[in-house]
Design an enzyme around this catalytic site. Structure first.
Site, PDB file in Angstrom:
ATOM      1  CE  LYS A  36      -4.116  -1.762   2.391  1.00 25.50           C
ATOM      2  NZ  LYS A  36      -5.129  -1.276   1.449  1.00 25.50           N
ATOM      3  CD  GLU A  54      14.024  11.671   2.116  1.00 24.78           C
ATOM      4  OE1 GLU A  54      15.049  11.006   1.870  1.00 24.78           O
ATOM      5  OE2 GLU A  54      13.713  12.698   1.501  1.00 24.78           O
ATOM      6  CB  SER A  65      10.619  -7.471  22.165  1.00 28.10           C
ATOM      7  OG  SER A  65       9.721  -6.446  22.120  1.00 28.10           O
ATOM      8  CE  LYS A  69       3.527  -3.421  24.231  1.00 26.43           C
ATOM      9  NZ  LYS A  69       3.740  -2.578  23.070  1.00 26.43           N
ATOM     10  NE  ARG A  93      10.312   3.825  13.660  1.00 25.91           N
ATOM     11  CZ  ARG A  93      11.136   3.193  14.503  1.00 25.91           C
ATOM     12  NH1 ARG A  93      12.406   3.002  14.179  1.00 25.91           N
ATOM     13  NH2 ARG A  93      10.698   2.750  15.662  1.00 25.91           N
ATOM     14  CE  LYS A 128       4.877   8.619  24.014  1.00 24.56           C
ATOM     15  NZ  LYS A 128       5.321   7.256  24.363  1.00 24.56           N
ATOM     16  CD  GLU A 155       3.264   1.157  17.376  1.00 22.61           C
ATOM     17  OE1 GLU A 155       2.753   1.088  18.493  1.00 22.61           O
ATOM     18  OE2 GLU A 155       4.491   1.192  17.173  1.00 22.61           O
ATOM     19  CD  GLU A 170      14.098   8.725  24.146  1.00 20.49           C
ATOM     20  OE1 GLU A 170      13.638   8.778  25.285  1.00 20.49           O
ATOM     21  OE2 GLU A 170      13.827   7.815  23.335  1.00 20.49           O
TER      22      GLU A 170
END
Ligand code: GTP
Ligand code: MG
Length: 219
Positions: A36, A54, A65, A69, A93, A128, A155, A170
């Site tokens: 998509k 980009e 992980s 969780k 992402r 945040k 997500e 970070e």
């Protein structure tokens, strides 16, 4: 005794198959959403002679992980419960050049009729407290399997190159200090995030000016 063994073997085989299928569905979901995004990218480039994206990364949450969780959120250890409660097993992402591109991509994705938007978190309008900026969209997309349709959570994070640069650093610092960043660094990171926002604004202004010049050249 013998029967029990056979039963166990069957049980394990069955479980193995379930787990494999479980993982596969998320892989398919990422393939679908990637397609998509690629379509949007190529079509946009063709029509507007401009590429708003980009680059794109996808990832499936690692088993370690995922287990962490599940434990942290106290989720029952069943595939059904995991599927319903962990919304970032499949992640995509998208890195854009400009903030306006983020909203453009977001709108185009959200308008697609087979995508069910579950939650949008706009950490660009409302960063945040630590300074983190990104647009997050939690969605459900249908995956058509041989015998059923699975609607799975994906997500999506959309951010600029500058926001991505900040978030990567970070993240590294966060883990380097075992999730407890010293106060002076927290402050500096927040300042750096403000600089990122300022930089994004400047680049957007420059781009707008260039676009106006281009339009004028045409006429
Ligand atoms: P969790 O995934 O359990 O944290 O869910 P949540 O409801 O807090 O979701 P949120 O949308 O706030 O964050 C989801 C993802 O965004 C994280 O897994 C990170 O990839 C990214 N993210 C969120 N906050 C930060 C942050 O402060 N720094 C960085 N580097 N990434 C962040
Ligand atoms: Mg979080």
């Amino acid at each position: 005794m013998q029967a029990e063994k056979v039963l166990n073997k069957e049980f394990v085989e069955n479980l193995r198959e379930q787990f494999t299928r479980f993982g596969l569905v998320y892989k398919f979901a990422l393939e679908e959403i990637s397609t998509k995004v690629n379509i949007l990218k190529d079509e946009f480039r063709l029509i507007h002679d401009y590429n708003p994206i980009e680059h794109v990364n996808t990832r499936i949450k690692s088993a370690e992980s995922l287990i962490r969780k599940i434990q942290k959120k106290n989720i029952p250890f069943s595939l059904e419960a995991i599927k319903e409660n962990i919304r970032d097993i499949a992640g995509i992402r998208i890195i854009c050049s400009f903030v306006s591109d983020i909203y453009r991509i977001s709108e185009m994705i959200q308008a697609q009729s087979d995508i069910e938007v579950v939650e949008v978190k706009d950490y660009i309008k409302n960063p945040k407290p630590n300074g983190y900026q990104s647009l997050h969209i939690v969605m459900k997309i249908p995956v058509f399997m041989s015998d059923r349709v699975e609607r799975v959570f994906v997500e999506m994070q959309i951010r600029t190159i500058a926001m991505d640069f900040w978030a990567s650093l970070e993240h590294k610092i966060y883990y380097k200090y075992n999730k407890q960043i010293p106060e002076h660094l927290t402050k500096q990171l927040k300042e750096a995030a403000d600089t990122v926002a300022e930089l994004d604004r400047k680049m957007e202004d420059i781009n707008n000016e260039i676009n106006i010049l281009k339009e004028n050249d045409k006429s």
